[in-house]
Design an enzyme around this catalytic site. Structure first.
Site, PDB file in Angstrom:
ATOM      1  N   ASP A 271      -2.333   6.521  -3.425  1.00 50.49           N
ATOM      2  CA  ASP A 271      -1.182   5.873  -2.804  1.00 50.49           C
ATOM      3  C   ASP A 271      -0.688   4.770  -3.737  1.00 50.49           C
ATOM      4  O   ASP A 271      -1.189   4.602  -4.848  1.00 50.49           O
ATOM      5  CB  ASP A 271      -1.519   5.344  -1.407  1.00 50.49           C
ATOM      6  CG  ASP A 271      -2.514   4.206  -1.429  1.00 50.49           C
ATOM      7  OD1 ASP A 271      -3.215   4.037  -2.442  1.00 50.49           O
ATOM      8  OD2 ASP A 271      -2.592   3.471  -0.424  1.00 50.49           O
TER       9      ASP A 271
ATOM     10  N   ASP B 231      -5.775   2.432  -3.418  1.00 52.08           N
ATOM     11  CA  ASP B 231      -7.013   2.346  -2.629  1.00 52.08           C
ATOM     12  C   ASP B 231      -7.226   3.573  -1.747  1.00 52.08           C
ATOM     13  O   ASP B 231      -8.253   3.683  -1.081  1.00 52.08           O
ATOM     14  CB  ASP B 231      -7.079   1.052  -1.812  1.00 52.08           C
ATOM     15  CG  ASP B 231      -6.034   0.963  -0.708  1.00 52.08           C
ATOM     16  OD1 ASP B 231      -5.129   1.831  -0.650  1.00 52.08           O
ATOM     17  OD2 ASP B 231      -6.107   0.013   0.092  1.00 52.08           O
TER      18      ASP B 231
ATOM     19  N   SER C   2       0.816  -1.212   0.000  1.00 47.91           N
ATOM     20  CA  SER C   2       0.000   0.000   0.000  1.00 47.91           C
ATOM     21  C   SER C   2       0.851   1.265   0.000  1.00 47.91           C
ATOM     22  O   SER C   2       1.596   1.522  -0.927  1.00 47.91           O
ATOM     23  CB  SER C   2      -0.964  -0.034   1.192  1.00 47.91           C
ATOM     24  OG  SER C   2      -1.951   0.958   1.096  1.00 47.91           O
TER      25      SER C   2
ATOM     26  N   ASP D 229      -0.958   1.616  -4.096  1.00 47.28           N
ATOM     27  CA  ASP D 229      -1.818   0.576  -4.675  1.00 47.28           C
ATOM     28  C   ASP D 229      -3.191   1.100  -5.079  1.00 47.28           C
ATOM     29  O   ASP D 229      -4.051   0.331  -5.500  1.00 47.28           O
ATOM     30  CB  ASP D 229      -1.944  -0.620  -3.736  1.00 47.28           C
ATOM     31  CG  ASP D 229      -2.812  -0.352  -2.518  1.00 47.28           C
ATOM     32  OD1 ASP D 229      -2.808   0.803  -2.043  1.00 47.28           O
ATOM     33  OD2 ASP D 229      -3.470  -1.288  -2.033  1.00 47.28           O
TER      34      ASP D 229
END
Length: 444
Positions: free
Chosen positions: A242, A246, A103, A244
């Site tokens: 960010d 999400d 993440s 990834d």
């Protein structure tokens, strides 16, 4: 009482590369264990995506080998945002979706996230099953029963079309100039295309990933570059994701940050949907709660973590929730936090109302809030530490009921987070300083 989990944290499994389970041999076995659980449930196909960090290729191969050894077929997506994997798992009718990502963390960390066939985070019960299977000896199915792997070439195009379909603006984005910061992460080849195809002029930064630079001085956790670029380009607004994809944060034309709390306020008050309530977390700003109350909208607070926000929304039958950090849930559009889709809902409200991002955020006044992370040797005993409990009580008494203190352990990193919120910045600065020193004394 809930059974403790050995490997899973609040969002899958995460660690530094080479530590804990985040090693190639252990990830291979984790793939096998997950595959075994999938087979036990009568299912046989998984989808694997990843962000752009350099170790992702190593772990993709390891997971692929583990699943195939368990007799599970694998569809490989390559670099793809976490919410894209959740969406594509459903549309390809896979039995599970796996994301290799840490993440918003630096490149030296990595992790594994798991989604069900419905594109939702897997349950505690399934996590326990995977952990139990992991403790067994690895055994390979017969050669004729091995799984097969294939790469999916049109995945990005499918997801781009899905994102565009969630936009509800009355007209295209012609005339808008938008700066996008893709954090050198998984949205780098997706987000610019979505907004360009909707008609916007796009200035894209953070779109040259090299495996090492993910989240490095960019993205939703470091907005300075985006803020400066929005002002320099005279853009209408900026959007940051960010690593990834999400999380989402926004920046208005003046370069001021619009965080997850403010995005939730805009969505809750600007949508045409009947909104009785929304879900936030213990970290959600008091200003959000007060502003929503004035509109007759209830705010329910949960533990920190988007999975807990999701649980609250399902329990209440609501569709909107968010964390201050930018995990925004729009369950009328998606099954999980999706930075691109959440941003498109805000932009839809801007277009339909004719208001700027600055104007939309003005209905909410944030209380000053300071969050400081303390890197610690151990988080054990945090909730039972007598000195810390007394310090928190004393701090809240000094603020005279006009502030609050929250001290909690990170679920994914060796950090203790100290948050103080109140109506006086000088007061909360003083309180944070003393509490941080105490945390260092007790836990470092």
């Amino acid at each position: 009482m809930k059974k403790e989990k050995k490997y899973f944290g609040t969002d899958g499994i995460r660690d530094q590369v080479g530590k804990g389970l985040i090693c190639p041999d252990k990830i291979l076995k984790l793939g096998w264990a997950t595959g075994k659980v999938i087979k036990d449930h009568g299912e046989s196909v998984v989808m694997i995506g990843k962000d752009t960090r350099i170790s992702g290729y190593m772990f993709e191969s390891a997971l692929e080998a583990g699943f195939i050894a368990a007799g599970v077929d694998v569809m490989l997506l390559g670099p793809m945002p976490t919410p894209a994997v959740a969406y594509l798992t459903q549309t390809f009718h896979a039995d599970a979706g796996i994301v290799i990502s840490a993440s918003h963390n630096p490149h030296h960390d990595n992790g594994i996230k798991f989604f069900s066939a419905k594109g939702q985070k897997i349950s505690d019960a399934i996590e326990h099953e995977i952990e139990a299977a992991y403790e067994q000896d690895l055994s390979i199915v017969s050669s004729s029963d091995l799984g097969r792997a294939k790469r999916i070439d049109d995945a990005a195009g499918r997801y781009i079309e899905f994102c565009k379909s969630t936009y509800e603006g009355a007209k295209k984005l012609d005339g808008f100039k938008i700066v996008l910061d893709c954090a050198q992460g998984a949205t780098y080849h997706i987000a610019p295309m979505v907004f360009k195809e909707l008609g916007a002029e796009v200035v894209a930064i953070g779109v040259e990933p090299d495996g090492i630079n993910i989240n490095q001085n960019c993205g939703a956790t470091d907005l300075a570059q985006l803020q400066a670029r929005v002002v320099a380009e005279k853009a209408d607004f900026g959007i940051a994701f960010d690593g990834d994809g999400d999380r989402v944060m926004m920046v208005d034309a003046q370069g001021d940050v619009v965080d997850g709390d403010e995005i939730l306020y805009i969505l809750a008050t600007g949508t045409n949907l009947p909104i009785k309530g929304v879900a936030g977390t213990l970290m959600s700003n008091l200003g959000l709660e007060n502003a929503l109350k004035e509109k007759g909208i209830e705010l329910v607070r949960t533990q920190v973590g988007d999975r807990y926000v999701m649980e609250a929304l399902r329990e209440k039958g609501w569709v909107l929730g968010a964390e201050s950090s930018g995990h925004v849930l729009c369950l009328n559009k998606t099954t999980t936090g999706d930075g691109i889709v959440a941003a498109l809902q805000v932009v839809s409200i801007m277009v339909n109302s004719g208001k700027t991002l600055t104007e939309l955020r003005q209905g909410m006044t944030k209380y000053p809030q300071i969050l400081q992370n303390v890197r610690v040797e151990s988080k054990v005993g945090l909730n039972t530490n007598a000195a810390l409990k007394k310090a928190v009580q004393d701090s809240e008494e000094r603020m005279g009921g006009k502030g609050r203190v929250l001290i909690r352990a990170s679920g994914t990193e060796p950090l203790i987070r100290v948050m103080v919120e109140g109506d006086s910045r000088s007061m909360i600065e003083s309180e944070v300083k003393s509490l941080v020193e105490l945390v260092k004394t007790e836990f470092c």
